[in-house]
Design a protein around this motif. Structure first.
Motif, mmCIF file in Angstrom:
data_model
loop_
_atom_site.group_PDB
_atom_site.id
_atom_site.type_symbol
_atom_site.label_atom_id
_atom_site.label_comp_id
_atom_site.label_asym_id
_atom_site.label_seq_id
_atom_site.Cartn_x
_atom_site.Cartn_y
_atom_site.Cartn_z
ATOM 1 N N PHE A 6 9.274 4.275 2.266
ATOM 2 C CA PHE A 6 8.976 4.821 1.336
ATOM 3 C C PHE A 6 9.081 6.341 1.289
ATOM 4 O O PHE A 6 8.312 7.160 0.500
ATOM 5 C CB PHE A 6 7.858 4.270 0.717
ATOM 6 C CG PHE A 6 7.752 2.906 0.180
ATOM 7 C CD1 PHE A 6 8.609 2.562 -0.996
ATOM 8 C CD2 PHE A 6 7.129 1.907 0.917
ATOM 9 C CE1 PHE A 6 8.803 1.299 -1.234
ATOM 10 C CE2 PHE A 6 7.342 0.606 0.591
ATOM 11 C CZ PHE A 6 8.156 0.150 -0.629
ATOM 12 N N GLY A 7 9.303 7.008 2.472
ATOM 13 C CA GLY A 7 9.483 8.313 2.485
ATOM 14 C C GLY A 7 7.914 8.934 2.608
ATOM 15 O O GLY A 7 7.737 10.094 2.056
ATOM 16 N N ILE A 8 7.010 8.341 3.315
ATOM 17 C CA ILE A 8 5.653 8.881 3.238
ATOM 18 C C ILE A 8 5.417 9.200 4.717
ATOM 19 O O ILE A 8 5.510 8.359 5.738
ATOM 20 C CB ILE A 8 4.614 7.914 2.543
ATOM 21 C CG1 ILE A 8 4.594 7.552 1.178
ATOM 22 C CG2 ILE A 8 3.424 8.125 2.805
ATOM 23 C CD1 ILE A 8 3.864 6.766 0.400
ATOM 24 N N ASP A 9 4.721 10.294 5.011
ATOM 25 C CA ASP A 9 4.202 10.594 6.448
ATOM 26 C C ASP A 9 3.123 9.637 6.707
ATOM 27 O O ASP A 9 2.168 9.608 5.771
ATOM 28 C CB ASP A 9 3.786 12.093 6.599
ATOM 29 C CG ASP A 9 5.134 12.931 6.273
ATOM 30 O OD1 ASP A 9 6.146 12.573 6.919
ATOM 31 O OD2 ASP A 9 4.721 14.209 6.129
ATOM 32 N N GLU A 23 2.305 6.810 -6.925
ATOM 33 C CA GLU A 23 1.373 7.869 -7.380
ATOM 34 C C GLU A 23 1.792 9.278 -7.120
ATOM 35 O O GLU A 23 0.854 10.322 -6.954
ATOM 36 C CB GLU A 23 -0.109 7.539 -7.054
ATOM 37 C CG GLU A 23 -0.689 6.914 -8.172
ATOM 38 C CD GLU A 23 -2.131 6.841 -8.173
ATOM 39 O OE1 GLU A 23 -2.792 7.793 -7.595
ATOM 40 O OE2 GLU A 23 -2.756 5.825 -8.646
ATOM 41 N N GLY A 24 3.085 9.489 -6.166
ATOM 42 C CA GLY A 24 3.380 10.953 -5.641
ATOM 43 C C GLY A 24 2.518 11.162 -4.311
ATOM 44 O O GLY A 24 2.759 12.150 -3.921
ATOM 45 N N THR A 53 -3.277 13.801 0.497
ATOM 46 C CA THR A 53 -3.332 12.662 1.676
ATOM 47 C C THR A 53 -4.338 11.582 1.244
ATOM 48 O O THR A 53 -5.401 11.908 0.826
ATOM 49 C CB THR A 53 -3.799 13.283 3.150
ATOM 50 O OG1 THR A 53 -2.754 14.155 3.373
ATOM 51 C CG2 THR A 53 -3.588 12.226 4.036
ATOM 52 N N LYS A 54 -3.807 10.461 1.443
ATOM 53 C CA LYS A 54 -4.620 9.299 0.826
ATOM 54 C C LYS A 54 -5.041 8.486 2.037
ATOM 55 O O LYS A 54 -4.395 8.602 3.006
ATOM 56 C CB LYS A 54 -4.165 8.309 -0.265
ATOM 57 C CG LYS A 54 -3.800 9.235 -1.662
ATOM 58 C CD LYS A 54 -4.825 8.703 -2.633
ATOM 59 C CE LYS A 54 -4.745 9.906 -3.897
ATOM 60 N NZ LYS A 54 -5.562 9.598 -5.030
ATOM 61 N N GLN A 65 0.774 -1.209 -0.011
ATOM 62 C CA GLN A 65 0.041 -0.030 -0.130
ATOM 63 C C GLN A 65 0.902 1.260 0.016
ATOM 64 O O GLN A 65 0.627 2.067 -0.767
ATOM 65 C CB GLN A 65 -0.923 0.026 1.114
ATOM 66 C CG GLN A 65 -2.124 -0.856 0.920
ATOM 67 C CD GLN A 65 -3.202 -0.634 2.076
ATOM 68 O OE1 GLN A 65 -3.870 0.329 2.309
ATOM 69 N NE2 GLN A 65 -3.688 -1.794 2.789
ATOM 70 N N ALA A 66 1.818 1.358 0.840
ATOM 71 C CA ALA A 66 2.765 2.541 1.058
ATOM 72 C C ALA A 66 3.576 2.335 -0.557
ATOM 73 O O ALA A 66 3.562 3.599 -0.961
ATOM 74 C CB ALA A 66 3.824 2.391 1.869
#
Ligand SMILES: Cc1ncc(COP(=O)(O)O)c(C=O)c1O
Length: 456
Positions: free
Chosen positions: A154-157, A129-130, A227-228, A122-123
């Motif tokens: 993956f560098g996602i908050d 998709e940015g 934000t997703k 999921q991440a």
């Protein structure tokens, strides 16, 4: 012939599944489609686009039997996959049963449960998709910590709405999420309209997964696409990602020279049960095998055994699509049992359909009975199970004892979905005799049924 010497069955990294298995390809009839909460028409990919990346939306509706696992996801999976399959020889001896007991152990993932199997893809797809930020809910914190870990990779908050009861019961899962850089709130919060509306009526509300989902979905929906939202169970794509478990187990059972008569898993939203069982169900459907599939749930939150099979919202406020599932009603506030991950009012539409069609059986257990099985298991096998997984262990031990009474060699396989090393406060309460056995009243289910959305 069953192997008489070995205790664990390991696959090599190169033997890890390269594709997820999609049970939709083998179902005689697909489950009813999800409906838009306002129009009550089947949801379209465009309706879901504000919440999920398009690849996951397409996985949600795909009928392809196999869906390739992207190489970057495989690389991360290799840290803990293939996971071991054990033969519980000492537990068999302790029970003095002719049953042969196997378990697939998902507690070997870095955060200690199966939830990492879907958090990582999921991440990954969101990063492709940015997407910069993911928001989610969590019960006991297993899912939140898996997503926080995957976000760090993956560098996602990652922002997590954690059910307030668990936030207080399980402070170290909160610390774990923070260690990975996640932000954690005790839900209900005053950060969202959903949270505020709950707190206005009930300032002492201790939260539920349904409320935490409402809060997380609201943040994503109002973010204007930055934000997703990520969900740790229930949806088809989440269950799909978990099927690495069962595909490995099929091969490991072959190494053990055995085949399960009964495949067992605990069910909250249904993802670890599906992960282990779906590849076996696919085989049973294709080959006409008589394998039994048993879902173990808490008596305090008995969606499959006491709920109604009907369209309902996935969250409390009514923002998610309507799903046809076994439900206790979206405004269900669960009793404060320690299996935070099993306190969900609904059930995955796929598991629900298979239960309605008689493929998956279900049984509900009191939490003291689950903990007593967990302790018996820990003393024999040395692994302290997560309270959620203890329900599957209760079911397995009961099956093994029935096999003994019947003088029958039954082959049992269960999913040990996570370890309980961050749940020791729950064990303390059990040993202190402080755990209450709740039975969710039938009248409450009947009453909640009146408030289910009407579909004409
Ligand atoms: C260890 C463990 N097992 C089981 C569950 C139940 O979820 P699911 O039914 O999606 O596997 C959870 C949920 O948080 C969990 O943490």
């Amino acid at each position: 012939m069953p192997d008489t010497t070995h205790t664990k069955y390991f696959l090599h990294e190169d033997e890890m599944p390269r594709a997820w298995y999609n049970i939709l390809a083998d179902l005689p009839e697909p489950p009813a489609p999800p409906l838009h909460p306002a129009t009550k028409q089947p949801v379209t990919p465009a309706d879901l686009a504000p919440l999920f990346p398009m690849v996951l939306i397409m996985q949600e509706v795909s009928a392809d039997r196999y869906i390739e696992i992207p190489e970057p996801v495989q690389q991360i999976y290799r840290q803990w996959r293939p996971s071991p399959l054990y033969r519980a020889r000492r537990l068999e001896k302790a029970l003095d049963t002719p049953a042969r007991i196997y378990y697939k152990y998902e507690g070997v993932s870095p955060v200690g449960s199966h939830k990492s199997n879907t958090a990582v893809p999921q991440a990954f797809y969101n990063r492709e998709e940015g997407v910069k930020k993911l928001v989610t809910e969590t019960g006991a914190g297993q899912w939140g910590s898996a997503l926080a870990m995957a976000g760090a990779f993956f560098g996602i908050d990652v922002e997590v709405f954690m059910v307030k009861l668990s936030y207080e019961q399980k402070p170290y899962r909160r610390s774990l999420m923070q260690t990975f850089g996640g932000t954690v709130h005790a839900s209900p919060t005053s950060l969202t309209d959903a949270g505020r509306s709950i707190l206005e009526c009930d300032p002492a509300n201790m939260g539920s997964l349904g409320i935490a989902i409402s809060e997380a979905v609201e943040i994503a929906a109002k973010s204007g696409g930055t934000t997703k939202y990520a969900l740790g169970s229930v949806l088809n794509h989440v269950l799909l990602h978990q099927t690495v478990i069962g595909q490995e187990a099929l091969r490991q059972m072959e190494m053990a020279g055995d085949y399960p008569d009964v495949v067992i898993g605990c069910v909250g939203g249904g993802s670890n049960m599906a992960g282990l069982a779906f590849p076996f169900i696919g085989e049973a459907l294709r080959k006409g095998l008589k394998t039994r599939f048993l879902a173990a749930e808490p008596m305090a939150c008995p969606s499959l055994t006491r709920g109604v099979y009907s369209y309902d919202f996935g969250d409390t406020i009514g923002m998610t699509p309507l799903m046809k599932m076994y439900t206790l009603g979206h405004d269900f506030i669960p009793p404060d049992i320690h299996s935070g991950g099993l306190r969900y009012h609904g059930m995955s539409p796929l598991i629900s359909k298979l239960h309605a069609d008689g493929v998956i059986e279900a049984q509900a257990y009191y939490q003291n009975a689950a903990f007593s099985a967990a302790v018996q298991f820990a003393r024999a096998e040395g692994i302290v199970p997560a309270p959620e997984a203890s329900h599957a262990i209760r079911a397995t031990i009961d099956e093994a004892l029935q096999a003994k009474e019947a003088g029958e060699e039954r082959v049992l396989l269960f999913n040990l979905s996570g370890h309980g090393l961050l749940d020791m406060a729950a064990y303390d309460s059990y040993f202190a005799g402080k755990l209450q056995d709740y039975e969710y009243p039938a009248e409450a289910v009947a009453e909640a049924q009146q408030r289910l959305p009407q579909i004409v």
